[in-house]
Scaffold this motif. Structure first.
Motif, mmCIF file in Angstrom:
data_model
loop_
_atom_site.group_PDB
_atom_site.id
_atom_site.type_symbol
_atom_site.label_atom_id
_atom_site.label_comp_id
_atom_site.label_asym_id
_atom_site.label_seq_id
_atom_site.Cartn_x
_atom_site.Cartn_y
_atom_site.Cartn_z
ATOM 1 N N ALA A 1 0.860 -1.187 0.000
ATOM 2 C CA ALA A 1 0.000 0.000 0.000
ATOM 3 C C ALA A 1 0.897 1.237 0.000
ATOM 4 N N HIS B 1 -8.180 -4.265 2.850
ATOM 5 C CA HIS B 1 -9.126 -3.156 2.762
ATOM 6 C C HIS B 1 -9.623 -3.083 1.315
ATOM 7 N N HIS C 1 -8.755 -6.392 -0.913
ATOM 8 C CA HIS C 1 -7.458 -7.007 -1.233
ATOM 9 C C HIS C 1 -6.565 -7.005 -0.003
ATOM 10 N N HIS D 1 -2.872 -6.643 1.921
ATOM 11 C CA HIS D 1 -1.492 -6.134 1.912
ATOM 12 C C HIS D 1 -0.638 -6.901 2.915
#
Ligand SMILES: [Zn+2]
Ligand SMILES: [Zn+2]
Length: 335
Positions: free
Chosen positions: A224, A244, A252, A254
């Motif tokens: 991100a 998120h 998706h 991270h």
């Protein structure tokens, strides 16, 4: 006279042509030898020495798929034709809840918010974290709550869109951004090679894009852009499962925090959590005793006799899952 000259030129050309043919032949033989040497070099690579394991489509949770998995012709990132599994999902997991992301007030506990990554560490985004952000980042302009303690949180799809775009709408500066899964109505399509194909070298960041897919159909995303998010005076927390939502590709991950389906290994190895876009397996970072493999390469992969070449994800605070790909990747698209 002129014919003599012509003849002599003709004569002088013939040996040159012979030389050229000979040179071409030598180059051809050299090329063949070099080519064979390359093959030999690949044979001595640790991946080739291990087994190459085909993707197993039965590992995917069928309720996470919007259509049965099929095999289709595909072109991999190395330009070669191959056969891929086509995996179509809507990126909504059903084995764990989604959110929460932003706490509502500065007195909310950690169960009311998600996670944030900073400096390789993972932080609970509770009310106190939001209250303390100006101090934490040494920037007094980071102030996301009102005098009564209410935190500014995006409440609509339009607000999420305006706050999550690269040039954040000024009215959403100092907002905690959360986009609801219902805002994304697209479908994700993954083409993953049935049999992984090793490439020479690796595929790194700017050519990688999506790293892979979890067994629930959710994609493992690149890191991100936390600096850009903070630079726009926003915060876009992950939930406790490391995920998120954005409007481009839905929910998706991270980070892998152990929420999504894991396939336990019988030999004490860390569990499997999905597939990379090159078809090599992605495994959790730690084995059941809490140990991390020590012999990982730059991509965070290694080989063993049971699993062939495979990756182990980075710690959640790294805002990163795997560093690069060792195989030719399929493709990802939103349809
Ligand atoms: Zn994201
Ligand atoms: Zn391993």
């Amino acid at each position: 006279m002129s014919s003599v000259v012509h003849k002599s030129r003709k004569l002088s050309l013939q040996p040159n042509m012979k030389m050229k043919k000979l040179t071409l032949a030598i180059l051809g033989i050299l090329g063949l030898l070099l080519f064979q040497n390359c093959d030999n070099m690949e044979d001595s690579d640790p991946i080739s020495q291990g087994k190459i394991i085909d993707v197993d489509p039965s590992f995917f949770i069928t309720t996470g798929l919007t259509a049965p998995i099929t095999t289709v012709p595909c072109t991999l990132s190395n330009g070669k034709s191959s056969t891929c599994y086509k995996i179509v999902t809507n990126s909504i997991p059903d084995e764990h809840q989604l959110g929460p992301w932003c706490p509502a007030t500065i007195t909310d506990g950690k169960e009311k918010g998600g996670l944030w990554f900073e400096g390789g560490k993972i932080y609970d985004v509770d009310g106190a974290f939001v209250k303390n952000m100006g101090t934490f980042y040494s920037n007094s302009k980071l102030l996301m709550y009102k005098e009564d303690g209410t935190i500014n949180v995006t409440k609509s799809q339009a607000a999420c869109q305006a706050a999550a775009r690269p040039n954040v709408d000024p009215q959403y500066q100092n907002f905690c951004v959360e986009c609801q899964p219902s805002y994304f109505t697209g479908t994700l399509s993954f083409l993953i090679p049935v049999t992984p194909v090793q490439i020479s070298g690796t595929t790194t960041d700017n050519r990688m894009g999506v790293r892979g897919v979890a067994f629930n159909g959710v994609h493992f995303d690149p890191p991100a852009p936390t600096d850009a998010i903070l630079g726009s005076f926003t915060l876009a927390p992950m939930d406790d499962c490391g995920g998120h939502v954005n409007l481009a590709s839905g929910y998706h991950y991270h980070a892998a925090t152990g929420c999504s389906k894991e396939i336990a290994q019988t030999d004490g190895h860390a569990p499997m959590i999905g597939y990379a876009m090159d078809g090599f397996g992605i495994f959790a970072r730690l084995d059941p005793t809490g140990a991390e493999p020590l012999n990982l390469d730059t991509c965070r992969g290694h080989s063993d006799e049971v699993r062939g070449y495979h990756y182990h994800v980075a710690p959640p605070g790294d805002n990163n899952l795997i560093n690069c790909l060792k195989g030719a990747q399929g493709s990802f698209s939103v349809i």
